[in-house]
Design an enzyme around this catalytic site. Structure first.
Site, PDB file in Angstrom:
ATOM      1  N   GLU A 254       3.581 120.359  47.835  1.00  0.00           N
ATOM      2  CA  GLU A 254       2.203 120.120  47.408  1.00  0.00           C
ATOM      3  C   GLU A 254       2.094 118.827  46.591  1.00  0.00           C
ATOM      4  OE1 GLU A 254      -0.684 121.543  48.195  1.00  0.00           O
ATOM      5  OE2 GLU A 254      -1.616 120.057  46.878  1.00  0.00           O
ATOM      6  N   THR A 298      -4.979 119.390  51.607  1.00  0.00           N
ATOM      7  CA  THR A 298      -3.944 120.224  52.222  1.00  0.00           C
ATOM      8  C   THR A 298      -4.319 120.631  53.642  1.00  0.00           C
ATOM      9  OG1 THR A 298      -3.171 121.186  50.151  1.00  0.00           O
ATOM     10  CG2 THR A 298      -2.777 122.472  52.115  1.00  0.00           C
ATOM     11  N   HIS A 414       0.394 121.129  41.854  1.00  0.00           N
ATOM     12  CA  HIS A 414      -0.994 120.851  42.222  1.00  0.00           C
ATOM     13  C   HIS A 414      -1.762 120.456  40.968  1.00  0.00           C
ATOM     14  CE1 HIS A 414      -5.103 121.397  43.587  1.00  0.00           C
ATOM     15  NE2 HIS A 414      -4.662 121.525  44.828  1.00  0.00           N
ATOM     16  N   ASP A 473       2.103 116.558  51.228  1.00  0.00           N
ATOM     17  CA  ASP A 473       0.854 116.648  51.996  1.00  0.00           C
ATOM     18  C   ASP A 473      -0.127 115.511  51.724  1.00  0.00           C
ATOM     19  OD1 ASP A 473       0.280 117.728  49.441  1.00  0.00           O
ATOM     20  OD2 ASP A 473      -1.130 119.205  50.230  1.00  0.00           O
ATOM     21  N   HIS A 474      -0.215 115.064  50.462  1.00  0.00           N
ATOM     22  CA  HIS A 474      -1.158 113.995  50.103  1.00  0.00           C
ATOM     23  C   HIS A 474      -0.832 113.553  48.687  1.00  0.00           C
ATOM     24  CE1 HIS A 474      -3.109 117.135  47.761  1.00  0.00           C
ATOM     25  NE2 HIS A 474      -3.155 117.866  48.866  1.00  0.00           N
TER      26      HIS A 474
HETATM   27  C1  GP9 Z   1      -4.685 126.036  48.302  1.00  0.00           C
HETATM   28  C2  GP9 Z   1      -3.796 124.871  48.419  1.00  0.00           C
HETATM   29  C3  GP9 Z   1      -4.350 123.614  47.786  1.00  0.00           C
HETATM   30  O1  GP9 Z   1      -4.380 127.132  49.071  1.00  0.00           O
HETATM   31  O2  GP9 Z   1      -3.280 124.712  49.669  1.00  0.00           O
HETATM   32  O3  GP9 Z   1      -5.153 122.856  48.593  1.00  0.00           O
HETATM   33  P1  GP9 Z   1      -5.567 121.372  48.157  1.00  0.00           P
HETATM   34  O4  GP9 Z   1      -6.439 121.494  46.936  1.00  0.00           O
HETATM   35  O5  GP9 Z   1      -4.337 120.589  47.877  1.00  0.00           O
HETATM   36  O6  GP9 Z   1      -6.300 120.826  49.326  1.00  0.00           O
HETATM   37 MN    MN Z   2      -2.546 119.923  48.808  1.00  0.00          MN
END
Ligand code: GP9
Ligand code: MN
Length: 656
Positions: A254, A298, A414, A473-474
């Site tokens: 993440e 995500t 996150h 992911d980003h």
């Molecule tokens: C939530 C998680 C976060 O289930 O995958 O998503 P994001 O905020 O990074 O798009």
């Molecule tokens: Mn994410």
């Protein structure tokens, strides 16, 4: 007293009050909205008030007196029906229903004959107020004046309803920015806007979607196919099929950016485990790999990587195009390699509409938070902490029929990057920007959790039977933190540097793949063809916009969602071209740079056409069977929570 009750407006306001109370109580007892602060509770009270005033007001205030009562009662009945239908649906699915679920019978079919089984005796209370209002109307209507209320008074009531609605919207947006534009979770929409506004919003979204879909026809797919065919890169024979039959374990890091790799904070490596994987050549590390996500974050990363299609320019395809036809990784691997697919994630299934789109993508099993131990010491910020997440996921992996394609989505790293004190001894950075400073702690925690997972994979015997993909992911640190990032990177974060920071790691551990650092330029769009070729499935026949990273024909121009791009030689940001070697602006960009730009634009718009028009429904690759989303159903797991209930949706801070 009796005169008061027989008054026309008393009937109206009583309907508003009863309806508000009923809705509020059901929010509290039937749905798990995860209310975490006073503001959120306040919104739960005011949203039914505004809905009731506006809807009942329109029905009641402008019609001739006695007939108006009938209109209001009809509206009251229908809204109660909507509420109660959602209550029953939620008891079964742990989710709110959407318009397409109502219109497409297959879905409600899952509830089977169990609807009566979902009813409880106290549900009568959903209807007694209606019965009471009917009685009151019959009793009092004779005393009502025949004419309508004055227009001015009626308009005033409506204005009050609209004002409350706007207040609701403003407060919701303040507490949860981008709620409507990103549409990430139905539960959030209900929590912030209420069930009735959510239903309207969902209706508008589905009308838009079906409109876009209706405009498309079969020939539209031809030019797309022509493009992807010409763009296709044939597999590299050194890597093609070397991982045939192996399990695939795809690990989502993440918000993890590549600058963390080999970065030392106060002389200490932030990610010693990942660094060791690279230096020991256990994995190939792509150090010029970029995320390509837009508002879907995500969800976009998942969509791009599993379908080799780009995310949408606005909103997330996961939420807006959840019912499209897909020819996804899970589907292809299943049909061509007999794979079973699973996603594991310590958040609840409605987030990013996963429980809907996963069906369209043919994901066999979805282990969401309800499968895990979600008691409070296991949870931080968005959901389950990464260490218990990986620990518990091992037994789920072992349950799966092999070969499997498993996607593990981590969460602790996150925004706003919180880690419990007992979970880290890693010192934060000291830029003075808390978000940036804490980022290193959560990234370090993630690195440790990966180390533990690798150890467990090895001792479970899965490691030798699997290939492993690891990706970020980003970005985790947005442009708003560029000042602090300048201290971290030791240079000013110009637009050029900011584009460079969009690197996220991609690591591949697979037979035939040389370990160590690989400098090939690529993005998330390239992962699916790369993966398919590793396990010996040719991607040629599918509509995919990426190319195999190992192929000699690989396209190394990386598109960003906004039309900017980066290639080995150039970076294009906000209309300006930069020379990668110097970081300086190019006043007269060469033809090849302009061509790259045109290609990027074309590719993005073709991909958008695929999603908006749902074009894959018109395309059948050789030997392909369309994924039947009605075959998939994700049960709620029996993981633990404090009070035995699903503790949904902690109050989460939004990205800045
Ligand atoms: C939530 C998680 C976060 O289930 O995958 O998503 P994001 O905020 O990074 O798009
Ligand atoms: Mn994410």
């Amino acid at each position: 007293m009796s005169r008061f009750f027989s008054k026309r407006m008393t009937f109206f306001w009583l309907a508003v009050v009863l309806f508000t109370v009923k809705t509020y109580v059901s929010y509290q007892i039937e749905f798990n909205l995860g209310i975490k602060n006073v503001l959120q509770s306040f919104l739960l009270v005011i949203n039914p008030i505004s809905s009731a005033i506006i809807i009942f007001g329109l029905l009641f205030l402008f019609s001739k007196s006695r007939r108006a009562g009938g209109y209001l009662l009809t509206g009251y009945f229908l809204l109660t029906f909507l509420l109660y239908a959602n209550v029953l649906y939620y008891r079964f699915f742990n989710d709110f229903f959407t318009w397409p679920t109502i219109f497409q019978a297959g879905n409600l079919g899952n509830m089977g004959g169990s609807i009566t089984g979902l009813m409880e005796w106290h549900d009568v209370l959903y209807w007694v107020d209606f019965a009471f209002l009917v009685g009151m109307f019959l009793w009092s209507r004779k005393a009502w004046p025949k004419r309508t209320a004055t227009r001015k008074r009626s308009a005033l009531v409506l204005v009050a309803g609209v004002a409350i609605f706007l207040l609701n919207l403003g407060l919701a947006e303040a507490d949860r920015p981008e709620l409507l534009s990103r549409t990430f979770d139905r539960t959030y929409l209900v929590k912030y806007l209420g069930l009735y506004n959510y239903t309207v919003y969902d209706g508008i979204q589905s009308i838009k979607t079906s409109g876009q879909r209706a405009l498309a026809s079969a020939p539209d797919v031809d030019k797309i196919k022509k493009y992807t065919e010409e763009h296709y890169a044939a597999p590299n024979q050194v890597t093609f099929g070397k991982a045939q039959g192996k399990n695939i374990i795809k690990i989502h890091l993440e918000s993890f950016q590549s600058f963390l790799i080999n970065y030392k904070l106060n002389g200490q490596e932030v990610t010693p485990f990942l660094n060791s994987l690279i230096s020991s050549k256990e994995v190939a590390y792509f150090d010029n790999f970029f995320h390509q996500t837009g508002q879907g974050k995500t969800a976009d990363a998942e969509l791009i990587m599993d379908n080799s299609l780009y995310g949408l320019p606005q909103g997330s395809a996961f939420s807006l195009k959840g019912r499209n036809t897909y020819q996804s990784a899970a589907g292809i691997l299943h049909q061509k390699g007999n794979y079973t697919s699973a996603v594991m994630h310590g958040d609840y299934k409605t987030f990013w509409n996963r429980d809907e789109i996963y069906k369209s993508m043919g994901i066999d099993k979805f282990y969401d938070a309800s499968y895990y131990d979600m008691t409070s010491d296991q949870v931080v910020n968005y959901g389950l902490k990464d260490k218990p997440f990986f620990k518990e996921s091992i037994s789920q992996l072992l349950e799966l029929p092999q070969p499997f394609y498993a996607h593990l989505i981590t969460l602790t790293n996150h925004f706003p990057f919180e880690v419990s004190e007992e979970d880290t001894d890693f010192q934060p950075a000291s830029t003075g920007d808390g978000v940036v400073d804490r980022y290193f702690q959560t990234a370090h925690y993630l690195d440790e959790s990966l180390q533990q997972f690798f150890t467990d994979l090895k001792s479970s015997g899965l490691y030798d039977k699997s290939i492993i993909l690891i990706y970020g992911d980003h970005y985790g640190i947005s442009q708003n933190h560029n000042k602090a990032m300048a201290k971290i990177m030791g240079k000013e974060i110009t637009p050029f540097e900011n584009a460079q920071l969009q690197r996220v790691p991609l690591m591949i551990h697979a037979p035939g793949v040389a370990g160590g650092v690989n400098h090939t330029y690529g993005g998330e769009i390239d992962v699916l063809p790369t993966l398919l070729h590793l396990v010996g499935i040719d991607s040629k026949d599918y509509i995919q916009f990426g190319t195999d990273l190992f192929s000699k024909d690989h396209d190394s121009t990386v598109a960003f969602r906004n039309g900017d791009f980066i290639s080995p030689a150039y970076t294009n940001v906000d209309g300006v071209y930069y020379d990668n070697a110097t970081g300086l602006k190019i006043e007269e960009p060469p033809a090849e740079a302009k061509e790259a730009k045109a290609k990027v634009r074309k590719e993005l718009s073709l991909s958008d056409e695929v999603l908006y028009g749902d074009l894959l429904r018109f395309y059948k690759p050789k030997g392909w069977t369309k994924i039947d989303r009605n075959k998939y159903f994700y049960e709620t797991g029996d993981g633990k929570t404090e009070d035995g209930e699903v503790d949904k949706n902690e109050s989460k801070s939004e990205e800045d």
